[in-house]
Design an enzyme around this catalytic site. Structure first.
Site, PDB file in Angstrom:
ATOM      1  CG  ASP A  11     -62.908 -20.920  -4.007  1.00 37.75           C
ATOM      2  OD1 ASP A  11     -63.933 -20.549  -3.417  1.00 37.75           O
ATOM      3  OD2 ASP A  11     -62.122 -21.788  -3.560  1.00 37.75           O
ATOM      4  CG  ASP A  13     -62.781 -20.132   2.588  1.00 36.76           C
ATOM      5  OD1 ASP A  13     -62.011 -19.630   3.413  1.00 36.76           O
ATOM      6  OD2 ASP A  13     -63.960 -19.765   2.440  1.00 36.76           O
TER       7      ASP A  13
END
Ligand code: XBP
Ligand code: MG
Length: 228
Positions: A11, A13
């Site tokens: 992922d 952020d």
């Protein structure tokens, strides 16, 4: 070793870098000011709003919460599309100024995966331009790294996390089964998305989601360096 699959999907952020507080939040408030929208999001408000994935969707959810119906009309939404573009430009500028660095252990982890013959990929619900800015100005600033084998961003999917679509698409593009990948996430939404795609997941605690419970995770760590 926990990252024992041929491909590791990251992922963005909160996982690769702490981009939300110093990056996105600041850029949202800058864009609101520039477009004379009378909103200033505090860290506390933003922490709540982060339950909504996608910056545009986040602004629309906020408008609905506070009863700002003018923002939800067709004309209002078109204006907020422009505000979102402006936010992403301001975000890129902040990255360009060197404000945000990858999280501790990220660069070493990618190098280690490469040395072990493992691939890595990116599965995010942020805009593609935000990922490109992070790659260019923060990740590869000091050390050259192998390019990710796959990059899935917000524009690539109809339904953002916690929907599994982004992960399912990543597996499809890589031509691999869920059992051949492992995901690293920082949020419950991301973890649910990866697990719904059948992918085992590790969680790295982040500034905004560190307090959440992650019962579906294979392992929860405080820093990526713990995975080295
Ligand atoms: C996090 C997000 C993103 C960013 C903002 O995605 O929800 O929406 O906060 O990005 P992830 P945009 O953790 O999956 O990387 O404004 O480009 O939507
Ligand atoms: Mg995240």
């Amino acid at each position: 070793m926990v990252l024992d699959r041929a491909t590791v999907l990251f992922d963005v952020d909160g996982t690769i870098a702490e981009t939300e507080g110093d990056g996105h939040l600041h850029a949202f408030n800058q864009a609101f000011q520039e477009f004379e929208v009378p909103w200033t999001w505090s860290t506390e408000v933003y922490g709540e709003l982060l339950k909504i994935t996608g910056g545009f969707e986040r602004m629309m959810a906020y408008a609905q919460n506070i009863g700002a119906d003018w923002a939800l009309t067709e004309a209002g939404q078109a204006r907020f599309r422009s505000i979102h573009r402006c936010k992403n430009e301001r975000y890129a500028k902040r990255l360009e100024s060197g404000l945000i660095a990858p999280r501790a252990g990220f660069v070493d982890l990618i190098q280690k995966l490469q040395a072990q013959g493992q691939r890595w990929g990116v599965v995010t619900t942020t805009s593609a331009s935000n990922w490109q800015a992070l790659w260019r100005y923060a990740i590869t600033r000091s050390a050259p790294l192998p390019e990710p084998a796959v990059v899935i961003c917000g524009e690539d999917v109809i339904c953002k996390k916690p929907d599994p679509e982004a992960y399912v698409l990543a597996l499809h593009r890589l031509g691999i089964a869920a059992a051949d990948a492992i995901a690293i996430e920082d949020s419950r939404n991301g973890l649910i998305a990866a697990r719904a795609a059948g992918i085992e997941s590790v969680v790295v605690r982040s500034r905004f989601f560190g307090h959440q419970e992650f019962p579906e995770a294979r392992l929860v760590v405080n820093e990526l360096s713990e995975l080295l």
